[in-house]
Design an enzyme around this catalytic site. Structure first.
Site: not given
Ligand SMILES: *Cc1c(COP(=O)(O)O)cnc(C)c1O
Length: 392
Positions: A91, A113, A377
């Protein structure tokens, strides 16, 4: 037209667009024009690169997960370590880019948000470091469920506006943020957290997240001398997946798989594999809706994947068959979570745990000389309570 050239006139084929009240059009046009200008600006690029490197920790490593590879039995599995970036997830890439853009164009205030609070925390840290006043809209129900994140945002100097209307969750928070924005456009930037919303947001967020895929391309070239055979990422709104896929969009030998939340018997959040076309939050895409167009209840063990829509660029990739979209259930995500912890000593967030499970499955069908990259992620600290409850 090459896939990398989209959007065209604000649309990804028939998806995307700008389905918002008239009053927001000037703000979106201003943002689009500013972005077109700054994206070519060397100083802006250099400043963002510096924040990404010295403050965010980029480039994130591309790690050869040898033990995970052995357990899966097939292609070599690499992990793109977005869990090591400041804030603990990808993010950061988007909030830093948008906040810096907002500052450049003279905005003094960020609003956003948040549902589970992760995007609110990320926006708050960017607001702090760039000295922009930050206000986060969050449903009352979510505020009660996510107390640690509310405290984090406050520590970072943000104001959390509690939304009591409707179901007092994410969609009501979005409505309030839009209302705020329409009245304060001159000094306020609305910082959207994924590749969703009206044009130009899906494009801007993708461009700030493409650093993930660009780095993968360079790093794997150094390690293996070639392009990866397969890329796997989880899909909530779709930003970490689009950031991973986009630089490979026109490299037809690279297979792309997005992994949605398959949930459990009570529901899922798999907009692409289970949903139908419609308009949500200003863009046309796939949604989970009933016959009357009402958004249906979604469910996922991971808050970050629990969204009834998905970015319009993914809808295009599905339509032209460029990417394949599959599901991993809550149970499978927990298996992926434990596998990674036990084999590699990495506790993943529950969102990419879905991608770990699906990625291991896919790798097992591939040859040992092939490579598969999974985008990790985020890290799992935020999910420990959820996992502890589920395992006991
Ligand atoms: C917010 C989040 C996601 C989902 O968001 P995308 O926009 O689909 O990438 C995925 N993994 C983590 C660790 C997140 O914090």
């Amino acid at each position: 037209m090459k896939l990398s050239q989209y959007p065209e006139a604000g649309k990804f084929g028939t998806f995307g667009g700008r389905y918002v009240p008239e009053i927001l059009h000037p703000a979106l046009e201003e943002l689009e024009n500013a972005y077109e200008e700054y994206k070519e600006d060397r100083d802006f690029e250099e400043e963002l690169r510096t924040y990404n490197r010295d403050y965010g920790g980029r480039p994130s490593p591309l790690y050869y997960a040898e033990r995970l590879t052995e357990v899966a039995g097939g292609a070599k599995i690499y992990l793109k370590r977005e869990d090591l970036i400041h804030g603990g997830a990808h993010k950061f890439n988007n909030v830093m880019g948008q906040a810096l853009l907002a500052k450049k164009i003279g905005k003094e205030r960020l609003i956003c948000e948040t549902g589970a609070g992760q995007h609110g925390v990320a926006t708050s840290l960017a607001g702090a470091v760039l000295d922009l006043k930050t206000e986060v809209y969050m449903g009352k129900v979510d505020v009660e469920r996510q107390k640690p994140n509310v405290f984090r945002m406050e520590l970072l100097g943000a104001t959390v506006n509690v939304v009591d209307s409707g179901s007092a969750t994410l969609k009501d928070a979005i409505n309030e943020a839009l209302r705020d924005w329409s009245g304060n456009v001159s000094n306020t930037h609305y910082l959207i957290g994924s590749v969703v919303g009206p044009h130009p947001y899906p494009m801007i967020v993708r461009d700030f997240q493409r650093v993930i895929g660009d780095e993968i391309k360079n790093q794997l070239k150094k390690k293996e001398g070639e392009l990866p055979d397969h890329l796997v990422a989880c899909v909530g709104g779709g930003s970490n997946a689009m950031g991973t896929f986009y630089p490979f969009a026109d490299d037809k030998t690279v297979d792309l798989t997005g992994v949605e939340a398959g949930g459990n018997d009570e529901g899922n959040a798999a907009s692409l594999s289970e949903g139908t076309e419609g308009v949500l939050h200003g863009a046309r895409s796939y949604l989970l809706q009933d016959d009357g167009g009402q958004i249906t209840e979604t469910h996922s063990i991971s808050a970050g994947l629990d969204y009834p829509g998905v970015g319009p660029e993914h809808a295009l990739y599905k339509e032209v068959d460029r990417a394949n979209y599959v599901q991993a259930s809550d149970e499978e995500a927990l298996i992926g979570f434990r596998r990674l912890a036990e084999t590699e000593g990495i506790i993943p967030a529950l969102e990419p745990a879905h991608a770990i499970h699906a990625g291991m499955d896919i790798a097992s069908t591939m040859k040992p000389e092939e490579t598969l990259v999974i985008t990790l992620s985020g890290r799992g600290d935020k999910d420990l309570d959820t996992v502890r409850e589920r395992l006991s």
